[in-house]
Design a protein around this motif. Structure first.
Motif: not given
Length: 401
Positions: A112-120, A122-138
């Protein structure tokens, strides 16, 4: 060999038998063919045919011999799911962070992995962040193909999620998010409230594992919950069950953003507790500092946590009297206060739960913390837990007998 269409009745029947055998291996672990036959209720010929196909496809593999005294004759071969055959991904889009988790089809958590981000953001950027986190563990080993059927991504979001029987969401931002995630990961997306997914994870892997009736409450920047009733995660009408944060805790309290007055969220969320602390002269900038002040014995910190705990316990007691859970799991940032919060919660439960029911319920702190919502997404994606008996699956209902 008899020929039939891909979606014909014989094909659907065979697929049903395969899913039955795979489900038994997920729930009960390695088994011999004889054990599988007894549990599946299939004839020996049918079972051996189905198992042979699953072994040939790589979905099932022989497992290591069970420890125990060696008997005469040929050792009995046990079968198990192939951990390399596929993976499931869970993503939790929290208010200001993204959490991800991955597990293989044998329900072994890869990481598992986590990353904080600032308020506001966008969903596109949050999904990109999720992709990078998934790559970091899988990494490059990610395989979203789960044993002969299409894999899925389980996703948690803040706030209510309306689910239809087909597992879809209404038009709007969540529908757009579902489409975006589906394109990025190339798999169906199952979406639900992230607090309810955390409840699922605590029942599958955490503090409430093994219990059939569970009340989960998360005290975070918002307040939400989840109910497990008679072994199934309770969705309610349109999938909106578990909004415990909007039960009235103080009828004379302040307005809530939901339109109500004095909801539990207005007195026991992170923001509400910080506001109460500062009104007493506290200087904590965030919840971490508040908890540090509590740990150091600061009276103001203890006072506001005790007040929030008392209000929380009174609300929980009302739910306990109605539902009758065996265990209450308290999660979220405020639960990290430990006895400073859970003590007053427990005292309020003792005061308000019906006397004959007090000994039947246990209060516990969540075991999975930030990873809970993402791990719940994994369980939703694997879709093999009995807790999900009333949840829609990724399969076309016309394609399942």
């Amino acid at each position: 060999m008899a020929m039939h269409s891909q979606g014909g009745p014989l094909s659907r029947l065979r697929r049903g038998h395969e899913e039955l055998v795979l489900g038994l291996l997920r729930r009960h672990g390695p088994q011999s063919r004889a054990e599988l036959g007894r549990r599946a209720g299939l004839s020996r010929t049918t079972l051996y045919d189905i198992v042979g196909t699953l072994v040939a496809s790589g979905a099932v593999v022989p497992s290591a011999a069970n420890p125990g005294p060696r008997r005469r004759g040929r050792p009995v071969e046990h079968l198990t799911l192939n951990p390399a055959a596929g993976q499931a991904i869970g993503i939790d889009f929290a208010r200001r962070a993204v959490h991800v988790a991955a597990a293989n089809v044998a329900h072994e958590v890869i990481g598992s992995a986590s990353a904080a981000h600032g308020p506001g953001l966008s969903w596109e950027r949050r999904v990109e962040l999720a992709e990078r986190l998934v790559e970091s563990i899988a990494g490059s080993t990610l395989r979203l193909t789960a044993l002969g059927s299409t894999g899925a991504v389980g996703v948690g979001v803040v706030g209510p999620v309306r689910l239809t029987r087909e597992g879809q969401v209404p038009d709007g931002p969540l529908a757009a998010l579902t489409e975006l995630l589906g394109k990025r990961f190339g798999a169906p997306v199952l979406l639900d409230n992230n607090t309810r997914l955390a409840a699922l994870a605590e029942c599958a892997w955490g503090a409430a594992a093994g219990y059939r009736d569970v009340l989960y409450l998360r005290l975070s920047h918002g307040v939400g919950g989840g109910l497990v009733v008679n072994g199934s995660l309770h969705r309610g009408v349109d999938g909106l069950a578990g909004e415990l944060g909007h039960i009235t805790a103080d009828p004379a309290g302040v307005p809530c953003e939901c339109g109500g007055t004095g909801c539990l969220e207005t007195v026991a969320s992170v923001g509400a507790v910080l506001d109460a602390y500062r009104s007493l002269g506290g200087t904590a900038a965030d919840v971490t500092a508040l908890l540090a002040a509590s740990d150091s014995g600061e009276p103001a910190a203890h006072e506001v946590l005790a007040a929030a705990g008392a209000r929380t316990g009174a609300v929980l007691a009302a739910v306990v009297n109605a539902v009758g859970p065996g265990v209450i799991v308290l999660g979220g940032e405020l639960a990290r206060a430990g006895d400073a919060l859970l003590g007053p919660v427990g005292q309020a439960l003792d005061s308000h739960v019906l006397p004959f029911a007090r000994d039947g319920v246990t209060l516990r702190r969540a075991a999975l913390d930030e990873a809970g919502g993402a791990l719940g997404g994994v369980a939703l994606a694997l879709h093999e837990s009995p807790l999900l008996a009333r949840y829609p699956s990724t399969e076309d209902p016309e394609d399942v007998l």
